[in-house]
Structures are given as C-alpha cells and as structure tokens.
Design a protein around this motif. Structure first.
Motif, mmCIF file in Angstrom:
data_model
loop_
_atom_site.group_PDB
_atom_site.id
_atom_site.type_symbol
_atom_site.label_atom_id
_atom_site.label_comp_id
_atom_site.label_asym_id
_atom_site.label_seq_id
_atom_site.Cartn_x
_atom_site.Cartn_y
_atom_site.Cartn_z
ATOM 1 N N MET A 1 -15.925 -13.827 14.916
ATOM 2 C CA MET A 1 -15.289 -12.534 15.177
ATOM 3 C C MET A 1 -14.173 -12.262 14.179
ATOM 4 O O MET A 1 -14.038 -11.146 13.656
ATOM 5 C CB MET A 1 -14.744 -12.502 16.610
ATOM 6 N N VAL A 2 -13.368 -13.276 13.898
ATOM 7 C CA VAL A 2 -12.264 -13.116 12.956
ATOM 8 C C VAL A 2 -12.800 -12.866 11.548
ATOM 9 O O VAL A 2 -12.295 -12.003 10.816
ATOM 10 C CB VAL A 2 -11.349 -14.354 12.977
ATOM 11 N N SER A 3 -13.816 -13.606 11.160
ATOM 12 C CA SER A 3 -14.415 -13.433 9.841
ATOM 13 C C SER A 3 -14.921 -11.998 9.664
ATOM 14 O O SER A 3 -14.715 -11.376 8.612
ATOM 15 C CB SER A 3 -15.574 -14.419 9.656
ATOM 16 N N LEU B 1 -8.740 -2.137 17.817
ATOM 17 C CA LEU B 1 -9.147 -2.137 19.220
ATOM 18 C C LEU B 1 -9.805 -3.449 19.635
ATOM 19 O O LEU B 1 -9.734 -3.840 20.807
ATOM 20 C CB LEU B 1 -10.108 -0.967 19.481
ATOM 21 N N ASN B 2 -10.438 -4.124 18.659
ATOM 22 C CA ASN B 2 -11.120 -5.389 18.976
ATOM 23 C C ASN B 2 -10.179 -6.584 18.978
ATOM 24 O O ASN B 2 -10.520 -7.652 19.491
ATOM 25 C CB ASN B 2 -12.252 -5.631 17.964
ATOM 26 N N PRO C 1 -7.499 -7.375 20.752
ATOM 27 C CA PRO C 1 -7.205 -7.993 22.057
ATOM 28 C C PRO C 1 -8.311 -8.918 22.554
ATOM 29 O O PRO C 1 -8.034 -9.876 23.290
ATOM 30 C CB PRO C 1 -7.039 -6.784 22.992
ATOM 31 N N VAL C 2 -9.553 -8.660 22.145
ATOM 32 C CA VAL C 2 -10.670 -9.535 22.541
ATOM 33 C C VAL C 2 -10.483 -10.907 21.901
ATOM 34 O O VAL C 2 -10.672 -11.947 22.548
ATOM 35 C CB VAL C 2 -12.022 -8.920 22.113
ATOM 36 N N ILE C 3 -10.116 -10.915 20.624
ATOM 37 C CA ILE C 3 -9.849 -12.172 19.915
ATOM 38 C C ILE C 3 -8.665 -12.893 20.550
ATOM 39 O O ILE C 3 -8.699 -14.103 20.784
ATOM 40 C CB ILE C 3 -9.580 -11.900 18.428
ATOM 41 N N ASN C 4 -7.618 -12.132 20.852
ATOM 42 C CA ASN C 4 -6.425 -12.737 21.464
ATOM 43 C C ASN C 4 -6.743 -13.362 22.816
ATOM 44 O O ASN C 4 -6.267 -14.455 23.138
ATOM 45 C CB ASN C 4 -5.335 -11.681 21.630
ATOM 46 N N GLU C 5 -7.543 -12.669 23.608
ATOM 47 C CA GLU C 5 -7.881 -13.173 24.941
ATOM 48 C C GLU C 5 -8.714 -14.444 24.849
ATOM 49 O O GLU C 5 -8.536 -15.369 25.651
ATOM 50 C CB GLU C 5 -8.648 -12.098 25.717
ATOM 51 N N LEU C 6 -9.609 -14.508 23.877
ATOM 52 C CA LEU C 6 -10.413 -15.715 23.703
ATOM 53 C C LEU C 6 -9.527 -16.893 23.332
ATOM 54 O O LEU C 6 -9.720 -18.015 23.821
ATOM 55 C CB LEU C 6 -11.478 -15.488 22.632
ATOM 56 N N MET D 1 -5.082 -15.182 11.768
ATOM 57 C CA MET D 1 -5.928 -14.520 10.780
ATOM 58 C C MET D 1 -6.329 -13.131 11.269
ATOM 59 O O MET D 1 -6.326 -12.150 10.501
ATOM 60 C CB MET D 1 -7.193 -15.337 10.523
ATOM 61 N N GLY D 2 -6.696 -13.053 12.545
ATOM 62 C CA GLY D 2 -7.053 -11.762 13.128
ATOM 63 C C GLY D 2 -5.901 -10.781 13.062
ATOM 64 O O GLY D 2 -6.105 -9.578 12.811
ATOM 65 N N ASP D 3 -4.694 -11.263 13.270
ATOM 66 C CA ASP D 3 -3.514 -10.394 13.173
ATOM 67 C C ASP D 3 -3.364 -9.828 11.767
ATOM 68 O O ASP D 3 -2.990 -8.659 11.585
ATOM 69 C CB ASP D 3 -2.246 -11.172 13.545
#
Length: 227
Positions: free
Chosen positions: A22-24, A47-48, A50-55, A93-95
């Motif tokens: 997901m991050v990639s 928008l996506n 928070p999904v990464i953060n929750e995981l 990384m997502g941030d």
C-alpha cells in the motif's frame, strides 16, 4: 499453543507485507499526481492514508499483546520487535507520500519546469524500486540484499542534491518559477526521506537475523546484541 503463536506471528508479517504494498503504491501515485498535476489522484492518496495508519496501529497492538501474553523467547521477541519497528517506518513513508500529494494540490497552476519534473519522476521510480526490494528482502530474510539496498541510499541522496541545485539555478533564471519550484525541493526531500526509512528497514532485517543493530550507511555496529 506454539502453533497458534507461530500463526499469529505469520499473520503479523503478512500484514507488514500488505502495508508495504500500500505504501509503495502511495509513493508511486503521489509523484505521478505531482508531475501530472492530478489533483484528484493526490486527494485519493490523502484519503487512503488513514487506512495505512490504522493497519500500523493494528500491528503494534497485536505485537504488544503477543509480548504480554506469550512471553516469547529472544528469537521470537526479535521477530515481533522487527515487525513493529519496520511498520512504523512504513507508516512514515506513507506520511511523506501524503506530503507530496499535498504539494500537488498546493501547487496547482504554478509555472512548471518539465525537465526538473522528469528528474523527480526518475528519482521516484528509483525510490519505489528500493521499497519493493526491501519488502522482498524482508520476506526472504535476505541480509545480503538488505545491505546492498541500504548502500543505494547514497545514490538517492545524490539525486536529491542534484534536483535541489538545478531548481535553485532555474529559480534564479526565472522568478516566475519560484512559487512552484519550492515544491520541487519539497518533493525531492520527501523522496530522500523515504529512502532513509528503507535503510532503516534494511537495518531491522539484519537485526532480525543477527540480534545486532547495525547502522548500514556508517558501518557502525554495536558490539553487544540486544537479544
């Protein structure tokens, strides 16, 4: 009981892999959105997030639960610590991908320099490849690959420095470029930071196998293993 514990550990590593993918994808899309000025794609990345953060939170909670309830031996504890730390690096990384997406929205309509944007796209491709490689190295517990990946961070640093220098030169030539060009520097900096987190994960791969924390870019290794 041991079988259940192994299954839970396996699930943690699976969640890490899913989060990594997901991050990639977020990294790739963020730069694509920036270079194409695609505001809607940039919004989808934000928008996506928070999904990464929750995981990441789920992995952390499960890891703490396993440590508290299972009292794992040192080798198992290393596995849990590694997945927690590596997931935290993925979340960061997502941030940075979100930061790039926000720059897309903020910079819409600014004067563009297509040569610099192409260099940013090339840099993003290289960073994305490193992310994919480190995920594979993690799954395969490939220390040699991890060390090789970490060594490539210097190349990313050089690309970021080159883009920064080129951007400053272009701003001096064309004052109308200044507003948009500051975002070029920001994007390059975020990509460089993503590469740094890739190196962090490489170090956790080495730790998982050896129990020794190694700073791969400085070759500075602690003498005593943690576990």
């Amino acid at each position: 009981m041991r079988k259940v514990f192994e299954e839970e550990l396996k699930n943690l590593h699976y969640q890490f892999s899913q989060m990594g993918l997901m991050v990639s994808e977020s990294i790739y899309k963020s730069v694509k959105a920036f270079t194409s000025h695609d505001k809607e794609l940039a919004k989808s990345i934000i928008l996506n997030d928070p999904v990464i953060n929750e995981l990441q939170v789920k992995v952390e909670r499960k890891s703490i639960e396993l440590i508290a309830l299972q009292q794992p031996v040192s080798s198992d504890l290393r596995r849990i610590i590694t997945v927690m730390k590596a997931c935290a690096d993925l979340e960061r990384m997502g941030d940075h991908a979100v930061n790039i997406a926000k720059a897309t929205i903020r910079g819409k309509g600014n004067k563009r320099n297509y040569a610099i944007e192409q260099n940013l796209a090339d840099m993003a491709d290289d960073v994305k490849i490193l992310v994919e490689k480190v995920l594979t190295a993690y799954v395969e517990l490939d220390i040699a690959a991890a060390k090789d990946i970490a060594a490539q961070d210097n190349t990313i640093d050089e690309m970021a420095f080159k883009i920064h220098a080129e951007t400053v030169d272009e701003m001096k030539k064309d004052p109308e470029l200044v507003l948009g060009a500051t975002n070029y520097i920001l994007v390059a900096g975020n990509l460089e930071r993503i590469s740094d987190y890739v190196t962090n994960i490489c170090e956790w791969i080495v730790y998982l196998e050896t129990g020794t924390i190694t700073e791969l870019n400085t070759h500075n290794t602690l003498d005593d293993p943690i576990l």
